[in-house]
Design an enzyme around this catalytic site. Structure first.
Site, PDB file in Angstrom:
ATOM      1  N   THR A  86       0.798  -1.234   0.000  1.00 50.92           N
ATOM      2  CA  THR A  86       0.000   0.000   0.000  1.00 50.92           C
ATOM      3  C   THR A  86       0.828   1.281   0.000  1.00 50.92           C
ATOM      4  O   THR A  86       0.632   2.162  -0.837  1.00 50.92           O
ATOM      5  CB  THR A  86      -0.957  -0.005   1.202  1.00 50.92           C
ATOM      6  N   LYS A 168      -7.077   4.786   5.888  1.00 48.69           N
ATOM      7  CA  LYS A 168      -5.692   4.544   6.277  1.00 48.69           C
ATOM      8  C   LYS A 168      -4.920   5.858   6.277  1.00 48.69           C
ATOM      9  O   LYS A 168      -5.014   6.631   5.328  1.00 48.69           O
ATOM     10  CB  LYS A 168      -5.022   3.588   5.294  1.00 48.69           C
ATOM     11  N   ASP A 310      -9.240  -3.146   0.681  1.00 45.93           N
ATOM     12  CA  ASP A 310      -8.048  -3.896   1.074  1.00 45.93           C
ATOM     13  C   ASP A 310      -8.326  -4.755   2.306  1.00 45.93           C
ATOM     14  O   ASP A 310      -7.974  -5.938   2.342  1.00 45.93           O
ATOM     15  CB  ASP A 310      -6.899  -2.929   1.360  1.00 45.93           C
ATOM     16  N   HIS A 314      -8.130  -8.881   2.324  1.00 46.76           N
ATOM     17  CA  HIS A 314      -7.268  -9.623   3.241  1.00 46.76           C
ATOM     18  C   HIS A 314      -8.065 -10.648   4.061  1.00 46.76           C
ATOM     19  O   HIS A 314      -7.587 -11.754   4.300  1.00 46.76           O
ATOM     20  CB  HIS A 314      -6.546  -8.666   4.179  1.00 46.76           C
ATOM     21  N   ASP A 357      -3.324   0.718  -5.692  1.00 46.87           N
ATOM     22  CA  ASP A 357      -1.960   0.673  -5.157  1.00 46.87           C
ATOM     23  C   ASP A 357      -1.309  -0.687  -5.357  1.00 46.87           C
ATOM     24  O   ASP A 357      -0.090  -0.814  -5.355  1.00 46.87           O
ATOM     25  CB  ASP A 357      -1.952   1.055  -3.684  1.00 46.87           C
ATOM     26  N   HIS A 358      -2.127  -1.725  -5.548  1.00 49.91           N
ATOM     27  CA  HIS A 358      -1.664  -3.088  -5.798  1.00 49.91           C
ATOM     28  C   HIS A 358      -2.897  -3.951  -6.012  1.00 49.91           C
ATOM     29  O   HIS A 358      -4.028  -3.496  -5.821  1.00 49.91           O
ATOM     30  CB  HIS A 358      -0.843  -3.640  -4.619  1.00 49.91           C
ATOM     31  N   HIS A 491      -0.683  -9.821  -0.739  1.00 48.30           N
ATOM     32  CA  HIS A 491      -0.048  -9.260  -1.939  1.00 48.30           C
ATOM     33  C   HIS A 491       1.391  -8.961  -1.597  1.00 48.30           C
ATOM     34  O   HIS A 491       1.845  -9.218  -0.489  1.00 48.30           O
ATOM     35  CB  HIS A 491      -0.782  -7.987  -2.381  1.00 48.30           C
TER      36      HIS A 491
END
Length: 550
Positions: A86, A168, A310, A314, A357-358, A491
């Site tokens: 991230t 975040k 995210d 997860h 971001d990914h 990731h």
């Protein structure tokens, strides 16, 4: 002769004076540089590229479909470094740079001089605004380069307003850059949106007012059930699968999720629900409204990241109903927000881009159940085993202090103190790691060029290596393998499931169309810089996607 010369000069001057010579006009006042009123940068945390199409049939016309149908999409955009996490992603999107240059080498990374673990945005000199917790002791000071948002501020003599927003802290802070007017993030302890004294002396009144509405409580009291009948979620596995993690205090990962009871214990639970994204949109809209963004003489920039995707990935993994429902709700919220911007700023007067971001891997057990090789890389056990191997050879315990970010960080102070042979220690580490079936490559960073690693991976390994903040050996796991929990996903690797991301632009200055040519994450900031006619960030290595620009 002297008299004759004087006479001729006099005649020449008289002739010149008798001719009507047009006088140069005073320069006109320059017209304003053509720019949109507002740029909105959207980063959807952990959004795989294929999510644009996996749920396409169920998206509304005004959300993701609108971006694709009216905007320009770069279908082959990839992250050009390892590891894919991230903090690096947000930094690289907005700097056009990589960890080797901008210095953000992970969410957490090891200071190679001291061995201390550093959080990407930690700042002991900053104080929390909006809470009594330490969650506000943050700033962008660890980021070494400028961002496209910084460059916009510089280009307009700091008249442009820049605000970063995300649940975040790192998702709001790093995109907003060093010179931002503000960055705001979520505090689990109070349920408030907070900031730090790096940006201001106190929270703006409008944010205090929004916090007073206790929106997290209101959303969580609604509980969470599927937006549509659960039987219609045909792009997902069943409702109770062993691939999924579950909420604390629950018996199984099933709907409905009784968030109303969970909220009494922890406001942070909203992070792992679609309501976290809705709440983020609420704050973004309030910022536009109250800060009058996009309503002045210069371009403003709103950098907003959606973090709940995210947390959801997860916990549940890419094939869960929970994730599908989250994206359908995110699409609906996105549609409403774009409609708001149409009304407030004016359709065609703002530019929006969306990226990630990914990405994320499929759950390894899900893959093996479907006959695809995969597995968990047990990093904690590998760390113990590696240190045991080194202890036998070098007679020192714990020579490796971390395997975070798929990198071997050595105890450099211990090695220097005891005058150990670092090259020999590195070689022993590489030998052990290469002996493992779950490791594809182990690369000594001083020997990357001579390693037997495919060239595309070499470039990513080099780009991701910060001499100050990265380990000296890069571990590349086998495809389908990652470090993490057996449920949900993770990731951090180079593979397409982690590195292939969406990049879609729409609005002012953007053509309609698409390209399948290779585009890098580091091309995003240069593209926005070209759109705005401003200098690219000072560490940028990417190139603008010119075919997207009018």
């Amino acid at each position: 002769m002297k008299i004759k010369h004087t006479f001729l000069v006099t005649i020449a001057f008289a002739a010149l004076n008798s001719v009507s010579v047009a006088q140069p006009k005073k320069p006109a006042v320059s017209a304003a540089v053509p720019r949109p009123k507002l740029v909105v940068g959207i980063v959807v945390d952990q959004m795989r590229w294929d999510y644009l199409y996996r749920y396409y049939d169920r998206y509304s016309e005004g959300g993701f479909k609108r971006l694709l149908s009216q905007g320009f999409t770069c279908e082959n955009t990839n992250i050009d470094y390892i590891p894919t996490v991230t903090a690096i992603g947000h930094s690289s999107v907005y700097t056009g740079s990589v960890p080797a240059i901008h210095g953000i080498a992970g969410n957490d990374f090891i200071d190679q001089k001291t061995g201390r673990s550093i959080y990407c945005t930690e700042d002991s000199t900053a104080q929390t605004l909006g809470s009594t917790s330490d969650a506000g002791k943050m700033s962008p000071r660890n980021l070494k380069t400028s961002t496209v948002t910084d460059e916009l501020r510089l280009a307009t003599n700091f008249r442009s307003r820049v605000i970063g927003i995300a649940i975040k802290d790192r998702g709001g802070i790093l995109p907003a850059g060093h010179t931002a007017n503000a960055a705001y993030w979520f505090d689990d302890k109070t349920g408030n949106w907070i900031s730090s004294t790096y940006y201001m002396k106190q929270l703006p009144a409008w944010l205090d007012k929004l916090n007073a509405q206790r929106l997290p409580e209101k959303y969580l009291k609604q509980n969470w059930n599927t937006l549509y009948p659960i039987s219609t979620y045909i792009q997902s596995t069943g409702d109770n699968m062993r691939y999924e993690g579950k909420f604390s205090g629950t018996d199984a990962p099933v709907f409905p999720v009784l968030t109303s009871t969970m909220a009494k214990q922890d406001f942070g639970i909203i992070r792992t629900t679609p309501y976290g994204n809705t709440l983020t949109f609420d704050v973004a809209k309030a910022a536009v409204e109250n800060e009058k963004m996009g309503q002045g003489e210069v371009t403003d920039f709103l950098a907003v990241s959606f973090s709940s995707t995210d947390y959801m990935g997860h916990r549940f993994g890419p094939n869960a109903i929970e994730v599908e429902d989250t994206y359908l709700r995110l699409d609906r919220d996105l549609s409403a927000f774009l409609s708001y911007l149409d009304t407030k700023i004016g359709a065609g007067k703002y530019t929006v881009f969306l990226t990630a971001d990914h990405g994320a891997a499929h759950n390894p057990t899900f893959l093996t159940d479907n006959k695809i090789p995969a597995g968990i890389f047990p990093s904690s056990q590998v760390l113990k085993d590696l240190n045991a191997v080194l202890a036998k050879e070098f007679n020192e315990d714990k020579l490796v202090i971390s395997l975070s970010n798929y990198q071997v960080s050595l105890d450099n102070r211990l090695i220097a103190k005891n005058k150990l042979d670092e090259a020999a220690i590195r070689a022993a580490c590489v030998k052990y790691l290469r002996s493992r079936d779950d490791v594809a490559f182990a690369v000594d960073m001083d020997k990357v060029e001579e390693s037997t690693v495919p060239e595309p991976l070499k470039r990513r390994i080099i780009n991701g290596y910060s001499r100050e903040h990265s380990g000296v050996i890069q571990i590349v796991t086998q495809p389908g393998y990652f470090s993490g929990s057996p449920t949900g996903t993770n990731h951090g690797t180079w593979n397409p499931y982690d590195a292939h991301i969406p990049f879609v632009l729409m609005g002012w200055g953007i053509k309609h169309g698409s390209t399948a040519r290779p585009v890098n994450m580091t091309d995003i900031a240069p593209t926005i810089s070209a759109l705005l006619h401003i200098q690219t960030p000072n560490g940028a290595i990417g190139q603008p996607v010119n075919e997207a620009l009018k």
